[in-house]
Design an enzyme around this catalytic site. Structure first.
Site, mmCIF file in Angstrom:
data_model
loop_
_atom_site.group_PDB
_atom_site.id
_atom_site.type_symbol
_atom_site.label_atom_id
_atom_site.label_comp_id
_atom_site.label_asym_id
_atom_site.label_seq_id
_atom_site.Cartn_x
_atom_site.Cartn_y
_atom_site.Cartn_z
ATOM 1 N N ASP A 41 12.878 12.324 54.419
ATOM 2 C CA ASP A 41 12.789 11.607 53.139
ATOM 3 C C ASP A 41 12.903 10.097 53.342
ATOM 4 O OD1 ASP A 41 12.520 14.073 52.004
ATOM 5 O OD2 ASP A 41 14.282 13.923 50.705
ATOM 6 N N HIS A 87 18.096 21.488 49.779
ATOM 7 C CA HIS A 87 18.134 20.853 51.097
ATOM 8 C C HIS A 87 17.936 21.822 52.258
ATOM 9 C CE1 HIS A 87 19.288 17.203 49.100
ATOM 10 N NE2 HIS A 87 20.238 17.859 48.477
ATOM 11 N N HIS A 113 14.372 18.884 50.946
ATOM 12 C CA HIS A 113 14.767 17.474 50.908
ATOM 13 C C HIS A 113 15.595 17.188 52.159
ATOM 14 C CE1 HIS A 113 13.619 16.317 46.776
ATOM 15 N NE2 HIS A 113 13.706 17.620 46.563
#
Length: 189
Positions: free
Chosen positions: A154, A51, A149
């Site tokens: 997303d 992330h 991510h």
């Protein structure tokens, strides 16, 4: 959503959502919701790599208890679209139970409210890999800003996937035609 660990259950460190509104025969993106979330504990190394969110960025972020109400109001009674929805659902189930908003083992949002773009993609295409990157590439969706991510990006890409899959399934379009029709269209996640 971005979790503290690699597999559920666990705490959430980022939430991103994009509202999709049906306007006649088209989808339009509406409001967005985005926040970092202080997990009140360590973040696994693998989660940081996936992330790109380090614990130092989260120390002043609100805790899930503080974002619960605004997030719940944003979701309201709408359906929830997610890519690999089982993960998102399990993380929310954990956080809701941790707050005492649901009992342990109960669903934060009933399973009937969820639509999984990963499963929808698998029904339309015979591919073993169904990651969001693979799906975006197959549908010619621009993911050039996706280094990590990120929850809001997303969610936005997942909304675009839904629009593309709907155009292809309902109208029989191929990827190229659906891509041309979807430019300027928007969706919810």
């Amino acid at each position: 959503m971005a979790p503290v660990g690699f597999r559920p259950p666990g705490s959430i460190i980022e939430i991103g959502a994009v509202e999709l509104l049906r306007q006649d025969d088209r989808w339009e993106k509406g409001r967005t919701y985005h926040t970092m979330v202080n997990p009140e504990g360590p973040v696994e190394r693998r989660a940081i790599q996936i992330h790109g969110i380090h614990e130092t960025r989260l120390k002043d972020a609100p805790r899930f208890a503080e974002v619960f109400e605004p997030f719940s109001r944003f979701i309201g009674s709408a359906g929830i679209i997610a890519h690999a929805y089982e993960n998102e659902r399990l993380y929310l189930d954990y956080e809701f139970a941790r707050l005492g908003r649901t009992n342990w083992g109960d669903e934060a949002y009933p399973i009937g409210r969820w639509l999984c773009t990963q499963r929808a993609f698998a029904r339309q295409f015979n591919q073993t890999s169904k990651s969001l990157d693979v799906v975006c590439d197959k549908l010619w969706l621009d993911r050039s800003e996706r280094d990590f991510h990120g929850a809001l990006l997303d969610a936005d890409l997942t909304a675009d996937v839904l629009v593309m899959l709907e155009l292809m399934a309902l109208h029989g379009y191929d990827v190229e035609t659906a891509r041309g029709l979807s430019l300027g269209l928007t969706a919810l996640c």
